[in-house]
Design a protein around this motif. Sequence first.
Motif, PDB file in Angstrom:
ATOM      1  N   GLN A  19       0.967  -1.297  -0.009  1.00 50.65           N
ATOM      2  CA  GLN A  19       0.044  -0.107  -0.009  1.00 50.65           C
ATOM      3  C   GLN A  19       0.957   1.240   0.099  1.00 50.65           C
ATOM      4  O   GLN A  19       0.651   2.285  -0.696  1.00 50.65           O
ATOM      5  N   CYS A  22       2.465   2.214  -3.772  1.00 48.96           N
ATOM      6  CA  CYS A  22       1.290   2.863  -4.867  1.00 48.96           C
ATOM      7  C   CYS A  22       1.719   4.352  -5.164  1.00 48.96           C
ATOM      8  O   CYS A  22       1.646   5.024  -3.928  1.00 48.96           O
ATOM      9  N   GLN A  23       1.967   4.455  -6.141  1.00 47.86           N
ATOM     10  CA  GLN A  23       2.222   5.979  -6.646  1.00 47.86           C
ATOM     11  C   GLN A  23       1.583   6.203  -7.861  1.00 47.86           C
ATOM     12  O   GLN A  23       1.521   5.515  -8.827  1.00 47.86           O
ATOM     13  N   SER A  24       1.229   7.438  -8.136  1.00 47.91           N
ATOM     14  CA  SER A  24       0.527   7.793  -9.412  1.00 47.91           C
ATOM     15  C   SER A  24       1.729   8.682 -10.241  1.00 47.91           C
ATOM     16  O   SER A  24       2.533   9.220  -9.561  1.00 47.91           O
ATOM     17  N   VAL A  25       1.516   8.475 -11.216  1.00 46.24           N
ATOM     18  CA  VAL A  25       2.508   9.114 -12.314  1.00 46.24           C
ATOM     19  C   VAL A  25       1.667  10.426 -12.777  1.00 46.24           C
ATOM     20  O   VAL A  25       0.859  10.485 -13.322  1.00 46.24           O
ATOM     21  N   VAL A  26       2.685  11.567 -12.571  1.00 48.82           N
ATOM     22  CA  VAL A  26       2.098  12.988 -13.149  1.00 48.82           C
ATOM     23  C   VAL A  26       3.086  13.338 -14.039  1.00 48.82           C
ATOM     24  O   VAL A  26       4.025  13.415 -13.843  1.00 48.82           O
TER      25      VAL A  26
END
Length: 68
Positions: A19, A22-26
């Motif tokens: 958990q 988890c990373q988002s790509v910007v």
Amino acid sequence: MFHDSAARLLVPAIRNTLQKRCQSVVPGPPRVHVSKAEKLVLGGGMCASLLVIPAWVLYHIREYKSGN
């Protein structure tokens, strides 16, 4: 018995680790600038490390063919 206790201890640790990763790509500019000199040195090092073994084999090909 040990298997059950290990599973009870490891499952929450693994779940928490997954958990947190988890990373988002910007899209956008990079956060850390890498200089062209550093890119050149690192790229050259990677290319050289990939070519060392084939160069060694080609240099010693006569020894490999003669069987000595």
